[in-house]
Design a protein around this motif. Structure first.
Motif, PDB file in Angstrom:
ATOM      1  N   LEU A   1      -5.752   7.198   6.115  1.00  0.00           N
ATOM      2  CA  LEU A   1      -4.796   7.447   5.039  1.00  0.00           C
ATOM      3  C   LEU A   1      -3.669   8.357   5.504  1.00  0.00           C
TER       4      LEU A   1
ATOM      5  N   TYR B   1      -6.264  -3.493  -1.380  1.00  0.00           N
ATOM      6  CA  TYR B   1      -5.904  -4.405  -0.279  1.00  0.00           C
ATOM      7  C   TYR B   1      -6.933  -4.250   0.839  1.00  0.00           C
TER       8      TYR B   1
ATOM      9  N   SER C   1      -4.918   1.544  -1.183  1.00  0.00           N
ATOM     10  CA  SER C   1      -5.575   0.840  -0.074  1.00  0.00           C
ATOM     11  C   SER C   1      -6.782   0.049  -0.566  1.00  0.00           C
ATOM     12  N   SER C   2      -7.463   0.591  -1.576  1.00  0.00           N
ATOM     13  CA  SER C   2      -8.663  -0.074  -2.111  1.00  0.00           C
ATOM     14  C   SER C   2      -8.339  -1.435  -2.735  1.00  0.00           C
TER      15      SER C   2
ATOM     16  N   VAL D   1       0.832  -1.207   0.000  1.00  0.00           N
ATOM     17  CA  VAL D   1       0.000   0.000   0.000  1.00  0.00           C
ATOM     18  C   VAL D   1       0.867   1.258   0.000  1.00  0.00           C
TER      19      VAL D   1
ATOM     20  N   ASP E   1      -0.662   4.603  -0.405  1.00  0.00           N
ATOM     21  CA  ASP E   1      -1.427   5.840  -0.178  1.00  0.00           C
ATOM     22  C   ASP E   1      -1.755   6.086   1.297  1.00  0.00           C
ATOM     23  N   GLN E   2      -1.168   5.307   2.203  1.00  0.00           N
ATOM     24  CA  GLN E   2      -1.270   5.580   3.636  1.00  0.00           C
ATOM     25  C   GLN E   2       0.066   6.157   4.089  1.00  0.00           C
TER      26      GLN E   2
ATOM     27  N   THR F   1      -9.299  -4.702   4.024  1.00  0.00           N
ATOM     28  CA  THR F   1      -9.148  -5.324   5.343  1.00  0.00           C
ATOM     29  C   THR F   1     -10.439  -5.103   6.130  1.00  0.00           C
TER      30      THR F   1
ATOM     31  N   SER G   1       5.296   6.249   3.224  1.00  0.00           N
ATOM     32  CA  SER G   1       4.147   5.353   3.065  1.00  0.00           C
ATOM     33  C   SER G   1       4.590   3.951   3.479  1.00  0.00           C
ATOM     34  N   TRP G   2       3.636   3.034   3.559  1.00  0.00           N
ATOM     35  CA  TRP G   2       4.016   1.642   3.817  1.00  0.00           C
ATOM     36  C   TRP G   2       4.928   1.139   2.702  1.00  0.00           C
TER      37      TRP G   2
ATOM     38  N   ARG H   1     -10.963  -0.294   8.529  1.00  0.00           N
ATOM     39  CA  ARG H   1     -10.430   0.784   7.696  1.00  0.00           C
ATOM     40  C   ARG H   1      -9.235   1.434   8.391  1.00  0.00           C
ATOM     41  N   ARG H   2      -8.215   1.752   7.610  1.00  0.00           N
ATOM     42  CA  ARG H   2      -7.031   2.443   8.136  1.00  0.00           C
ATOM     43  C   ARG H   2      -7.066   3.925   7.745  1.00  0.00           C
TER      44      ARG H   2
END
Length: 286
Positions: A257, A249, A246-247, A175, A177-178, A251, A219-220, A254-255
Motif C-alpha cells: 500500500l 481489485y 485495493s480490496s 485503485v 489506496d496504494q 490480484t 496514488s494510482w 498482493r501489492r
C-alpha cells in the motif's frame, strides 16, 4: 568505454540505450543473445565482451505471473544478478542493478529508507530481494537502485494502458489506496548517466543500495487523473474516473500500500536527484 546491458526491449533498457551511447560501445543483450536463466550463458557473454561496466536492466517483472512460476522468477531475478556480480568482481568493474519497492511490505507510514528491513509480500518481491542479497554477498563495486511504478512510451505499463482505456471506456475504476511515485524510465536512465559520469570523474559516493524514484507522491488514481488531464489538454475524450480500494481489485500478488521510497541518500552521496513525477510525466509525453 564498453558497457554490457542485459535486456534489450524493456522500458529501462530502451531508455539506457538512448542515454548512454555517448560513453562508448553498448553491448545490448536481449533474450535472443542471452538467457538469464542459464548461468553459464551469462558467464560466457561477460567473459567474451570483457566490459568496463555491467548494467543489469533485465528482470522477470510480471508480478502476478511470478506467483505461478517462482522458479523462473528466482532464476532471472535472484540467481542471474549474483552471477553478474561475480563476473564484475573478477574483472574489477562496477555493476549497476535495478531493484524495486516490492522488497517492502508497504506497512510503514512514511517513505522507506535503505536502512528499513525488507519484507516482501510475494514471489516477485522475494526474488528481487534475493537478487540484492546475492550481489551484496559477492561485494565489490556495485549500485543497487530501487525504483517504483516504472512507465514509458514503450512496452506494457500503466501510462499506456490508461491512455487506451480512458479513450475506450465511459468509466474507469482505479485503485486509490496504494501510494508511490510514478517513475519514468527516462528519469532512471538520466540518473544512471549522471552516476556513471560521477564515477568516471572520481566523484562517486559509496557503493551499495540506493533508492531512485521521481520526487513527490500520488496514488494510482492520482496518476490516472494526471494522464487524463494530458489527454483532455489535447482535446481527446476521457472516461470518468472512480477511486476504489485495493480490496475491490483483487490480484494474484498482493501489492504494498505504501511504495514511497526516500531518495535523499542518493542525492547526499552521489549528488544525483530526480524531477517531480508530474514534470517527468510531461517530459515523457513530449
Amino acid at each position: 568505454m564498453s558497457i554490457l546491458i542485459s535486456g534489450q526491449h524493456g522500458q529501462v533498457s530502451r531508455a539506457l540505450q538512448q542515454q548512454l551511447s555517448e560513453f562508448g560501445q553498448l553491448h545490448v543483450l536481449g533474450r535472443d543473445r542471452l538467457d538469464l536463466a542459464q548461468p553459464d550463458a551469462i558467464r560466457e557473454q561477460v567473459r567474451t565482451i570483457k566490459p568496463d561496466l555491467i548494467i543489469n536492466a533485465a528482470a522477470h517483472t510480471a508480478v502476478d505471473q511470478a506467483e505461478s512460476e517462482p522458479e523462473l522468477a528466482f532464476a532471472i531475478n535472484a540467481q542471474a544478478p549474483g552471477i553478474f556480480a561475480e563476473e564484475a568482481r573478477q574483472l574489477s568493474i562496477p555493476l549497476i542493478h535495478y531493484s524495486t519497492d516490492y522488497v517492502f511490505d508497504g506497512n510503514k507510514d512514511a517513505p522507506y529508507t535503505e536502512d528499513d528491513a525488507p519484507n516482501p509480500l510475494g514471489v516477485y518481491g522475494r526474488s528481487k530481494l534475493a537478487g540484492e542479497q546475492a550481489i551484496a554477498a559477492v561485494g565489490g563495486e556495485f549500485l543497487i537502485l530501487r525504483t517504483s511504478w516504472v512507465y514509458s512510451r514503450h512496452g506494457r505499463n500503466f501510462l499506456l494502458t490508461m491512455q487506451r482505456l480512458l479513450q475506450e471506456k465511459p468509466e474507469l475504476r482505479v485503485v486509490a489506496d496504494q501510494i508511490g511515485a510514478p517513475t519514468w524510465a527516462g528519469t532512471i536512465a538520466q540518473s544512471t548517466h549522471a552516476l556513471i559520469e560521477r564515477w568516471q570523474a572520481g566523484l562517486g559516493g559509496a557503493w551499495g543500495t540506493y533508492h531512485l524514484t521521481a520526487q513527490g507522491e500520488t496514488s494510482w488514481f492520482g496518476f490516472a487523473q494526471a494522464i487524463a488531464e494530458q489527454l483532455k489538454s489535447q482535446g481527446l475524450p476521457c472516461a470518468r474516473l472512480l477511486p476504489i480500494a485495493s480490496s475491490e481489485y483483487p490480484t494474484p500478488a498482493r501489492r504494498p500500500l505504501n511504495s514511497r521510497l526516500d531518495c535523499s541518500r542518493l542525492q547526499r552521496e552521489w549528488q544525483v536527484s530526480q524531477p517531480h513525477w508530474q514534470q517527468a510525466l510531461i517530459d515523457c509525453l513530449k
